[in-house]
Motif scaffolding. Structure first.
Motif: not given
Length: 127
Positions: A62-88
């Motif tokens: 999961x961490x490997x895929x998350x890191x590879x996605x960050x390098x190529x596409x952006x952050x994943x998975x986005x937090x569904x808990x925090x409303x508003x503010x910067x997506x993380x």
């Protein structure tokens, strides 16, 4: 019929869990699934060297895929808990341990087990 090697079983389970999270986020496209396969190949060597680490493979993939996605596409998975503010993105905890979960560090909550994001409402990568 020969029994399935426990290390291969752990690798297949890790692949299935991470793919389930990618499907839940509607990002399981061919090039992204290839990232999962690349990670599984690398982790196959790792777990062959340290068989006791088999229970950690799902979190590591999961961490490997998350890191590879960050390098190529952006952050994943986005937090569904925090409303508003910067997506993380959520993070995998424990970093090296059994029973890995996606966690929001900003809210300090476990969101879902790795492989169970389908009920958490996470979305596509965001840069």
């Amino acid at each position: 019929m020969e029994p399935i090697d426990p290390l291969e079983q752990a690798l297949h389970a890790a692949r299935a869990l991470v793919l389930a999270d990618l499907v839940a986020g509607e990002v399981a496209e061919a090039d992204i699934v290839s990232m999962v396969e690349e990670s599984v190949v690398q982790r196959r060597w790792w777990v062959a060297q340290w068989p006791q680490g088999a229970e950690y493979v799902a979190g590591l993939v999961a961490q490997d895929v998350q890191d590879a996605l960050l390098e190529r596409y952006g952050r994943w998975p986005l937090c569904p808990v925090c409303e508003g503010g910067d997506p993380h993105a959520l993070e995998v905890e424990p970093e090296l341990g059994a029973d890995p979960h996606w966690v929001c560090h900003q809210a300090g909550v476990k969101v879902a087990a790795v492989g169970a994001l389908g009920g958490a409402g996470t979305g596509a990568p965001s840069s």
